[in-house]
Design a protein around this motif. Structure first.
Motif, short mmCIF file in Angstrom:
data_model
loop_
_atom_site.label_atom_id
_atom_site.label_comp_id
_atom_site.label_asym_id
_atom_site.label_seq_id
_atom_site.Cartn_x
_atom_site.Cartn_y
_atom_site.Cartn_z
N GLU A 25 0.64 -1.16 -0.05
CA GLU A 25 -0.10 -0.02 0.03
C GLU A 25 0.90 1.16 0.04
OE1 GLU A 25 -3.51 2.09 2.79
OE2 GLU A 25 -2.99 -0.01 2.98
N LYS A 26 1.85 1.20 0.86
CA LYS A 26 2.89 2.46 0.68
C LYS A 26 3.53 2.62 -0.56
CE LYS A 26 3.91 2.25 5.72
NZ LYS A 26 5.22 1.85 6.67
N VAL A 27 4.11 1.68 -1.20
CA VAL A 27 4.73 1.77 -2.43
C VAL A 27 3.98 2.01 -3.46
CG1 VAL A 27 6.11 0.47 -4.26
CG2 VAL A 27 6.38 0.12 -1.74
N LEU A 28 2.56 1.26 -3.55
CA LEU A 28 1.83 1.77 -4.95
C LEU A 28 1.34 3.01 -4.70
CD1 LEU A 28 -0.34 -1.67 -5.35
CD2 LEU A 28 1.69 -0.64 -6.38
N HIS A 29 0.72 3.56 -3.67
CA HIS A 29 0.33 5.01 -3.28
C HIS A 29 1.55 5.94 -3.70
CE1 HIS A 29 -1.89 8.31 -1.67
NE2 HIS A 29 -0.71 8.79 -1.01
N ALA A 30 2.53 5.36 -3.39
CA ALA A 30 3.61 6.46 -3.79
C ALA A 30 3.87 6.51 -4.88
CB ALA A 30 4.99 6.12 -3.04
N THR A 31 3.85 5.16 -5.74
CA THR A 31 3.89 4.98 -7.14
C THR A 31 2.83 5.87 -7.97
OG1 THR A 31 5.08 3.04 -6.94
CG2 THR A 31 4.12 3.45 -9.08
N GLU A 32 1.44 5.80 -7.79
CA GLU A 32 0.37 6.50 -8.24
C GLU A 32 0.71 8.07 -8.02
OE1 GLU A 32 -2.99 4.83 -6.59
OE2 GLU A 32 -2.76 2.90 -7.62
N ARG A 33 0.98 8.43 -6.92
CA ARG A 33 1.11 9.63 -6.58
C ARG A 33 2.31 10.37 -7.65
NH1 ARG A 33 -0.59 14.48 -6.93
NH2 ARG A 33 0.49 16.09 -5.57
N ALA A 34 3.31 9.68 -7.62
CA ALA A 34 4.51 9.94 -8.30
C ALA A 34 4.26 10.35 -9.87
CB ALA A 34 5.66 9.10 -8.10
N GLU A 35 3.46 9.19 -10.44
CA GLU A 35 3.14 9.14 -11.73
C GLU A 35 2.27 10.39 -12.03
OE1 GLU A 35 0.38 6.49 -14.84
OE2 GLU A 35 1.84 5.47 -13.23
N GLN A 36 1.26 10.67 -11.20
CA GLN A 36 0.59 11.97 -11.34
C GLN A 36 1.33 13.23 -11.22
OE1 GLN A 36 -2.63 12.12 -12.06
NE2 GLN A 36 -2.68 14.15 -12.41
N LEU A 37 2.21 13.31 -10.34
CA LEU A 37 3.12 14.53 -10.23
C LEU A 37 3.95 14.69 -11.57
CD1 LEU A 37 4.55 15.09 -6.71
CD2 LEU A 37 3.46 16.78 -8.12
N GLU A 38 4.31 13.80 -12.03
CA GLU A 38 5.35 13.68 -13.30
C GLU A 38 4.54 14.22 -14.28
OE1 GLU A 38 9.35 11.52 -13.49
OE2 GLU A 38 7.48 9.96 -14.02
N ARG A 39 3.10 13.60 -14.57
CA ARG A 39 2.24 14.14 -15.64
C ARG A 39 2.04 15.63 -15.32
NH1 ARG A 39 -0.81 10.12 -15.17
NH2 ARG A 39 -0.15 9.25 -17.39
N GLU A 40 1.73 15.99 -14.15
CA GLU A 40 1.63 17.60 -14.17
C GLU A 40 2.55 18.30 -14.35
OE1 GLU A 40 0.06 17.89 -10.14
OE2 GLU A 40 -1.95 16.80 -10.41
N LEU A 41 3.78 18.08 -13.89
CA LEU A 41 5.00 18.49 -14.24
C LEU A 41 5.56 18.62 -15.72
CD1 LEU A 41 7.16 17.49 -11.23
CD2 LEU A 41 6.45 19.81 -11.55
N PHE A 42 5.34 17.48 -16.37
CA PHE A 42 5.63 17.50 -17.88
C PHE A 42 4.45 18.26 -18.58
CE2 PHE A 42 4.60 15.50 -21.80
CZ PHE A 42 5.84 15.77 -22.67
N GLU A 43 3.40 18.27 -18.41
CA GLU A 43 2.27 19.00 -19.09
C GLU A 43 2.69 20.56 -18.90
OE1 GLU A 43 -1.50 17.61 -17.79
OE2 GLU A 43 -1.34 15.95 -19.16
N ALA A 44 3.07 20.86 -17.65
CA ALA A 44 3.50 22.27 -17.70
C ALA A 44 4.55 22.70 -18.26
CB ALA A 44 3.57 22.36 -15.88
N LEU A 45 5.68 21.63 -18.44
CA LEU A 45 6.82 22.13 -19.38
C LEU A 45 6.15 22.28 -20.62
CD1 LEU A 45 9.61 22.14 -19.80
CD2 LEU A 45 9.81 19.49 -19.99
N ARG A 46 5.67 21.43 -21.21
CA ARG A 46 5.05 21.21 -22.67
C ARG A 46 4.28 22.44 -23.06
NH1 ARG A 46 1.84 15.91 -24.33
NH2 ARG A 46 0.31 17.20 -22.91
N ALA A 47 3.48 23.06 -22.15
CA ALA A 47 2.59 24.40 -22.21
C ALA A 47 3.62 25.51 -22.10
CB ALA A 47 1.65 24.35 -21.05
N ARG A 48 4.74 25.32 -21.50
CA ARG A 48 5.68 26.58 -21.38
C ARG A 48 6.58 26.46 -22.61
NH1 ARG A 48 10.01 27.50 -16.60
NH2 ARG A 48 10.83 29.40 -17.18
N VAL A 49 6.76 25.48 -23.36
CA VAL A 49 7.48 25.36 -24.64
C VAL A 49 6.70 25.73 -25.58
CG1 VAL A 49 8.76 23.90 -25.96
CG2 VAL A 49 9.11 23.48 -23.52
N ALA A 50 5.31 25.20 -25.48
CA ALA A 50 4.18 25.62 -26.69
C ALA A 50 4.06 27.01 -26.95
CB ALA A 50 2.90 24.77 -26.24
N ALA A 51 4.17 27.80 -25.53
CA ALA A 51 4.07 29.20 -25.81
C ALA A 51 5.03 29.78 -26.62
CB ALA A 51 4.12 29.93 -24.40
#
Length: 882
Positions: free
Chosen positions: A514-540
């Protein structure tokens, strides 16, 4: 299934499908994309999928066929390549958070003319989607490449439609439904035709939409005026269609490039095909074409730009010289050229990567490739600074932008080798986001703890083969072989039975999981948010990135042309607004590459106002067609901005280059070889101007000899007298050489041969004067015709030429019961036919008939009436015998 019977899921599908009836709808359901009803039947047939059915809580079975989400790109590629439109319907909310049916939306519709995927694109050519609006003889054309954002607006005549679309080669064309004129303009091209409502092409509505999209007060800010109504209407329809296909918008669509008649040279299908500019006559690919010789580009956007230059030669001297100056600067400095080409070698497709980023389609790997490419730009600029700012290089240097800030943010944010999809590995570099780093530490610690747990459980149970595993269904588990089942502790909970083992869980294992999977899911979500923010910044920064890509493409093309020129011994052409075309030691750029070096025979050609037409004769296989084509290729190369295969070339700018070379049936249109030939010749005669270059090969050979000679003669007279253009006419009709005596600006040339007995040596050298033989029988011998056929052909040739008639007849009648007298009579009949055929040559000033010669010697003033009547009776008798 009725709406009343439909489940909520099927009702959702039907509502979305109703808005995309002309596309195959791929409907996301978990790890699969499903198709239903008619779409499922089509997908099953086209993709080879298993067609199944599902009740879905309704009375009727629902046909369905699905594909795994991870493999969907391959299936989409296969559908689109077969001409289908594909709508991608994604889950746009987390199923775990959904209340009821998961929300779904179509995020894009992929068509042959609107795609981002590399699997659907040719890196060396644009993927244009066009819209056409026709009104009488005028056309307005809008063309967009969704993958790059390039946007072109063109105006021209219906007669130039073939040249425009042959240059763009669109994959898809929008036309007004039921508009026959637009349909005729594009029907000949292998493109998907999409009919749209006429109101979508309204210029007024289009003006508002374009002004809003490009943020201008009026279209005058884009260089468009009242005369561009057709083009504006086409652009508006195209923009509306693109927004339908891309619900997220097209922010990367660049400001339009406006093209008006007279800026570039239109190249019709005949010229593109006969000169083999980008496609070979032998196979349709680029091998053996001018493009294959010139394309030494290092980047995909450079390859695309080179193709555009080749298919749209310039007609303005200043613009041509700007390119030639730039090429010359890198020809002169081999070291700088090599350095710049080496720097470009590490640059990816910046233009398409930027377009995907702006449209929100770029993966982490795509964005990192964009950043890595931008890091090469300082080396490119350093090499550029080593050469003088000649021609277009001055503008490139003055406006240079190496995109350093964009490169820095990309390369610092992403790991060096990110995965294609978030979750398949680390994407964001360490140190960018503290919460993400903490989650990663927890994940690493949790995994270490699970490894420790495995060691502890092995020690506790005494089962050395015990191992900890993981899958998506059961999570983490302990696997124990059947041979050790008697050692399993009581606190183990069985979860799965395999053929040779059992899988268990324990309370401690589930806690760690439970600890590992929660951390994995949360890390994946954070990475997605950070990448989309980077992509939007480059897109500008899309406008800036497109300018960077354009600069790189131009440098790539210039250095590629310089490299070809230096390696192949090309010369800079002297381009002028004069009439003359003077080529010294010209060579065919493709043919010479297929031969051992220095074995190609160069030739000189001069066309001036006083000697503007060449009648080119010579044997088969002597090289007439090669010389003809090399003249056209050298002229086009010069006007596209390339150096040319010659020791010297003075090129008077031509507004058009026309070629009529070779022959073929058009069975689709029900046209014979001769009809195709006459249609092409007609197009030349109606379109050529005094500034054109016309290259003709064997006009009139598809019909009877005298019809052909007459047509060829009349065509030559028309081009000489009425058009007044530069013309080279290669022919086997030796009678045409007499045009030099009739028309002031005609000159005769032939391709030399040397005879040695019955052997013929082709010298491939152009020389003044006309040829008197075609040596067709010798070519047949070289081609391997049987010896008896060659012997018979030679005998018949002598018979037809009136030579050695008795010998021919003897050979013909040997071994038969035919009497010599009958043979002689038959020979006389044939001889008489030959003489009559020779007599027809008098139309073109050949040797006068013997009776006319006899009449010319008579002095009627010295003859008595009786002598005159006697002489007349004699002449009548001779005429009857003839």
């Amino acid at each position: 299934m009725s709406r009343d019977q439909a489940t909520p899921l099927m009702q959702q599908y039907r509502d979305i499908k109703a808005r995309h009836q002309n596309a195959i709808l791929l409907f996301r359901m978990g790890d699969f994309f499903e198709t239903f009803f008619e779409d499922a039947e089509v997908a099953s047939r086209v993709l080879g999928l298993t067609l199944t059915s599902r009740n879905n809580g309704a009375a009727a079975e629902v046909p369905l066929a699905g594909v795994p989400a991870k493999a969907v790109n391959e299936y989409v590629r296969r559908l689109v390549q077969q001409g289908f439109r594909v709508a991608i319907c994604e889950q746009v909310e987390d199923p775990k958070l959904a209340k009821g049916i998961v929300k779904r939306e179509v995020i894009e519709t992929i068509t042959p003319g609107a795609a981002f995927s590399d699997d659907l694109l040719d890196s060396a050519r644009n993927n244009f989607l066009c819209a056409v609006r026709a009104d009488g003889a005028m056309l307005g054309v809008a063309a967009a490449d969704l993958s790059t954002g390039e946007f072109r607006l063109m105006r021209g005549t219906a007669a130039d439609a073939g040249a425009m679309f042959g240059r763009l080669m669109p994959r898809e064309v929008l036309i007004v439904a039921g508009d026959a004129a637009s349909d005729r303009a594009v029907r000949a091209f292998d493109a998907l035709l999409t009919e749209r409502e006429a109101w979508e092409f309204d210029a007024g509505m289009a003006s508002d939409a374009l002004a809003q999209h490009f943020r201008v007060q009026s279209l005058e800010g884009l260089g468009l005026g009242a005369d561009d109504a057709l083009t504006i209407g086409a652009a508006g329809a195209l923009l509306r269609y693109l927004r339908e296909l891309q619900p997220g918008g097209v922010p990367h669509l660049a400001r339009p490039i406006i093209e008006r008649p007279g800026g570039t040279m239109p190249l019709d299908e005949m010229t593109r095909r006969n000169l083999e500019l980008v496609e070979s006559l032998r196979g349709g690919d680029s091998d053996g074409t001018l493009l294959s010789v010139l394309d030494r580009t290092q980047t995909p956007m450079g390859a695309r730009l080179l193709r555009q230059w080749l298919l749209a030669p310039l007609v303005e001297r200043a613009a041509i010289d700007a390119r030639l100056d730039a090429v010359g600067a890198f020809v002169a400095d081999a070291s700088a050229r090599a350095a710049l080409r080496a720097a470009l070698d590490g640059v990816r497709d910046v233009e398409r990567l930027a377009g995907k980023t702006a449209a929100g389609r770029a993966t982490p790997r795509d964005v990192r490739a964009l950043g890595d490419s931008l890091t090469q730009l300082p080396a490119v600029h350093a090499a550029l600074c080593r050469v003088p700012g000649a021609g277009m290089l001055a503008d490139l240097g003055a406006s240079w932008d190496d995109g350093a800030s964009i490169a820095a943010i990309i390369t610092s944010t992403l790991v060096a080798r990110p995965p294609v999809a978030i979750g398949d590995g680390e994407t964001i570099a360490p140190g960018i986001d503290a919460p993400l780093d903490e989650l990663r530490a927890l994940m690493a610690g949790g995994k270490d703890a699970i490894a420790d747990l495995q060691a502890q459980e092995r020690a506790r149970t005494g089962i050395a083969s015990l191992k900890v595993g993981y899958n998506r269904v059961f999570g983490y588990y302990l696997e124990i072989t059947n041979a050790n089942k008697h050692l399993v502790p009581e606190d183990y909970q069985r979860r799965q039975t395999l053929t040779g083992a059992e899988r268990y869980v324990t309370p401690a294992l589930k806690e760690f999981e439970e600890k590992v999977l929660h951390a994995t899911e949360r890390a994946e979500q954070l990475e997605r948010e950070l990448f989309e923010a980077l992509r939007a910044r480059v897109a500008a920064e899309i406008g800036r990135l497109q300018r960077v890509a354009a600069a790189l493409a131009h440098l790539d093309v210039v250095t590629a042309l310089a490299d070809v020129a230096a390696r192949e011994g090309y010369a800079r052409p002297d381009v002028s607004d004069d009439f003359a075309l003077e080529i010294t030691a010209g060579r065919h750029p493709v043919v010479e590459r297929m031969m051992p070096r220095d074995q190609f025979i160069p030739n000189d050609v001069t066309l001036t106002a006083d000697a503007r037409m060449i009648i080119l004769t010579g044997p088969n296989m002597a090289g007439k067609s090669t010389i003809l084509r090399q003249i056209g290729l050298i002229a086009l190369m010069a006007q596209m901005g390339s150096w040319v295969p010659a020791t010297r070339a003075r090129v008077g700018i031509a507004d058009r280059v026309f070629t009529r070379v070779g022959a073929s049936d058009n069975l689709v249109r029900g046209q014979s070889t001769f009809m195709v030939e006459m249609s092409e010749t007609s197009a030349i005669l109606h379109t050529a101007t005094a500034r054109s270059l016309v290259l003709l090969d064997e006009i009139g050979r598809g019909t009877s000899t005298w019809d052909g000679v007459s047509i060829a003669w009349a065509v030559s007279e028309h081009l000489h007298d009425r058009v007044g253009c530069k013309t080279v006419f290669a022919t086997h009709y030796h009678e045409l050489t007499q045009l030099a005596n009739e028309l002031v600006a005609v000159r005769n040339y032939n391709v030399a041969v040397r005879e040695a007995g019955e052997e013929v040596l082709f010298l491939h050298r152009l020389q003044p004067g006309g040829a008197d033989r075609s040596y067709g029988i010798e070519v047949g011998r070289l081609a391997g015709l049987p010896a008896p056929v060659i012997a018979r052909a030679r005998a018949l040739l002598r018979l037809l030429e009136g030579e050695d008639l008795a010998a021919a007849l003897t050979m013909e009648t040997a071994g038969t019961a035919e009497t010599a007298e009958a043979a002689i009579r038959r020979g006389r009949r044939r001889g008489g036919a030959a003489e009559r055929e020779k007599a027809q040559l008098g139309l073109f000033g050949t040797e006068p008939h013997p009776l006319l010669k006899h009449l010319a010697t008579l002095d009627t003033n010295q003859m008595t009436p009786m002598e005159a009547l006697t002489k007349l009776a004699t002449l009548v008798e001779e005429a009857r015998r003839a």
